[in-house]
Design an enzyme around this catalytic site. Structure first.
Site, mmCIF file in Angstrom:
data_model
loop_
_atom_site.group_PDB
_atom_site.id
_atom_site.type_symbol
_atom_site.label_atom_id
_atom_site.label_comp_id
_atom_site.label_asym_id
_atom_site.label_seq_id
_atom_site.Cartn_x
_atom_site.Cartn_y
_atom_site.Cartn_z
ATOM 1 N N ASN A 13 0.884 -1.168 0.000
ATOM 2 C CA ASN A 13 0.000 0.000 0.000
ATOM 3 C C ASN A 13 0.919 1.214 0.000
ATOM 4 O O ASN A 13 1.523 1.536 1.017
ATOM 5 C CB ASN A 13 -0.893 -0.008 1.254
ATOM 6 C CG ASN A 13 -1.697 1.275 1.385
ATOM 7 O OD1 ASN A 13 -1.751 2.093 0.465
ATOM 8 N ND2 ASN A 13 -2.333 1.461 2.537
ATOM 9 N N LYS A 15 0.153 4.261 -0.270
ATOM 10 C CA LYS A 15 -0.451 5.465 0.332
ATOM 11 C C LYS A 15 -0.216 6.669 -0.598
ATOM 12 O O LYS A 15 -0.240 6.494 -1.807
ATOM 13 C CB LYS A 15 0.097 5.675 1.749
ATOM 14 C CG LYS A 15 -0.033 4.395 2.587
ATOM 15 C CD LYS A 15 0.196 4.576 4.048
ATOM 16 C CE LYS A 15 -0.012 3.227 4.747
ATOM 17 N NZ LYS A 15 0.104 3.303 6.189
ATOM 18 N N HIS A 98 -9.419 1.368 4.761
ATOM 19 C CA HIS A 98 -8.147 1.552 5.471
ATOM 20 C C HIS A 98 -8.358 2.507 6.648
ATOM 21 O O HIS A 98 -9.140 3.457 6.552
ATOM 22 C CB HIS A 98 -7.078 2.104 4.517
ATOM 23 C CG HIS A 98 -5.713 2.031 5.110
ATOM 24 N ND1 HIS A 98 -5.250 2.985 5.991
ATOM 25 C CD2 HIS A 98 -4.727 1.112 4.984
ATOM 26 C CE1 HIS A 98 -4.030 2.637 6.377
ATOM 27 N NE2 HIS A 98 -3.681 1.509 5.782
ATOM 28 N N GLU A 100 -6.678 4.874 7.719
ATOM 29 C CA GLU A 100 -6.416 6.291 7.416
ATOM 30 C C GLU A 100 -7.636 6.930 6.743
ATOM 31 O O GLU A 100 -7.907 8.113 6.944
ATOM 32 C CB GLU A 100 -5.155 6.419 6.545
ATOM 33 C CG GLU A 100 -3.902 6.167 7.381
ATOM 34 C CD GLU A 100 -2.733 5.568 6.620
ATOM 35 O OE1 GLU A 100 -2.726 5.618 5.380
ATOM 36 O OE2 GLU A 100 -1.821 5.027 7.279
ATOM 37 N N GLU A 170 -5.373 -4.747 10.461
ATOM 38 C CA GLU A 170 -4.356 -3.716 10.666
ATOM 39 C C GLU A 170 -4.638 -2.970 11.972
ATOM 40 O O GLU A 170 -5.463 -2.044 12.001
ATOM 41 C CB GLU A 170 -4.380 -2.714 9.513
ATOM 42 C CG GLU A 170 -4.019 -3.315 8.171
ATOM 43 C CD GLU A 170 -3.356 -2.291 7.259
ATOM 44 O OE1 GLU A 170 -2.284 -2.601 6.741
ATOM 45 O OE2 GLU A 170 -3.898 -1.187 7.086
ATOM 46 N N GLY A 176 2.629 2.441 10.662
ATOM 47 C CA GLY A 176 3.595 3.524 10.494
ATOM 48 C C GLY A 176 4.303 3.916 11.780
ATOM 49 O O GLY A 176 4.984 4.939 11.841
ATOM 50 N N SER A 216 3.470 -2.075 10.221
ATOM 51 C CA SER A 216 4.926 -2.166 10.450
ATOM 52 C C SER A 216 5.488 -3.552 10.140
ATOM 53 O O SER A 216 6.453 -3.981 10.757
ATOM 54 C CB SER A 216 5.283 -1.738 11.879
ATOM 55 O OG SER A 216 4.911 -0.376 12.089
HETATM 56 P P1 13P Z 1 3.164 0.432 7.579
HETATM 57 O O1 13P Z 1 3.626 -0.894 7.018
HETATM 58 O O2 13P Z 1 3.920 1.606 7.049
HETATM 59 O O3 13P Z 1 3.045 0.391 9.067
HETATM 60 O O4 13P Z 1 1.666 0.626 7.024
HETATM 61 C C1 13P Z 1 0.761 -0.412 7.160
HETATM 62 C C2 13P Z 1 -0.455 -0.070 6.382
HETATM 63 O O5 13P Z 1 -1.190 0.821 6.744
HETATM 64 C C3 13P Z 1 -0.726 -0.825 5.160
HETATM 65 O O6 13P Z 1 -2.003 -0.566 4.694
#
Ligand code: 13P
Length: 255
Positions: A13, A15, A98, A100, A170, A176, A216
């Site tokens: 992903n 982002k 997601h 976010e 997640e 992150g 992560s």
């Molecule tokens: P990270 O791997 O950067 O923690 O992000 C995970 C994520 O949100 C994947 O959709």
């Protein structure tokens, strides 16, 4: 994971990262590194990178996904993109729900469900994200919350359509932050998700459904996470922007 019934899927992903030129360069770097994967390999990229990503992955084992889609086919929704627009250009996957999107853009379980429906109707494979915040984990409601998010998101989805649904657990506190769920924590919640699918659709659908972990996951911890019986792959943020790291995760899922 149980390789007898499921194939792992590692999805990146990206982002809000990568221009078109950077997309092309990163995919060219990744292609030889993941070409022998014994797992599904998907890259979910910003809308503006989709055409470049599809072009760059032609003839390879990498599939391309978007990071969201709207629930309507068309209409007065300024700034939005429909599922049909994605399939027409050759997109095969889409991330829905997601954290976010939920946190910053007002996404709710109900709009997640609407988007899942639209994506499936258009023929996309959905990567449905669920997960708890740190506060919710500390309140001891992780299982109930994740089960509820899963059930609402899958409202109106048939057992047959579940072939095109991947669920990504997640935990919001692990995204992150460099703070990964332990392999046991990831497996426990992934197992709860599989039980929820079992209650909705029966054991055989539950056994076939791919349930990923995300948060992560990186080249150093992927192998341990992926060795868990209910962790069928990963949804990778930061590490999916580094070809070598991503390929190490793909290799761990291919074992
Ligand atoms: P990270 O791997 O950067 O923690 O992000 C995970 C994520 O949100 C994947 O959709």
């Amino acid at each position: 994971m149980n390789k007898a019934v499921r194939k792992a899927i590692i999805a990146g992903n990206w982002k809000m990262n990568q221009t078109q030129a950077q997309t092309k360069a990163l995919i060219e770097e990744m292609k030889p590194l993941v070409k022998d994967a014994d797992c599904g390999v998907v890259l979910c990229v910003p809308y503006t990178d989709l055409a470049a990503a599809i072009e760059a992955t032609k003839g390879s084992n990498i599939k391309i996904g978007a990071e969201n889609c709207h629930w309507a086919n068309s209409g007065a929704f300024t700034g939005e993109i429909s599922a049909q627009m994605l399939t027409e250009m050759g997109v095969e996957y889409v991330i829905i729900g997601h954290s976010e999107r939920r946190q910053y853009f007002g996404e709710t379980d109900v709009t997640v469900n609407q988007r899942v429906r639209a994506a499936l109707d258009a023929g996309l494979t959905v990567i449905l994200c669920v997960g708890e915040t740190l506060e919710q984990r500390e309140q001891g409601i992780t299982s109930e919350l994740v089960a509820m998010q899963t059930k609402i998101a899958l409202g109106g989805v048939s057992a047959q359509e579940m072939e095109k649904v991947i669920i990504a657990y997640e935990p919001v506190w692990a995204i992150g932050t460099g703070k990964t769920a332990t392999a046991e924590q990831a497996n426990e919640v992934n197992h709860t998700i599989r039980e929820t699918i079992g209650a909705l659709y029966g054991e055989s659908v539950a056994e076939k459904t791919v349930v990923q972990y995300g948060g992560s996951m990186n080249a150093g911890n992927a192998e341990e996470l992926l060795a868990q019986p209910d962790v069928d792959g990963g949804l990778i943020g930061g590490a999916s922007l580094k070809a070598k790291d991503f390929s190490v995760i793909v290799a761990a899922a291919s074992k």
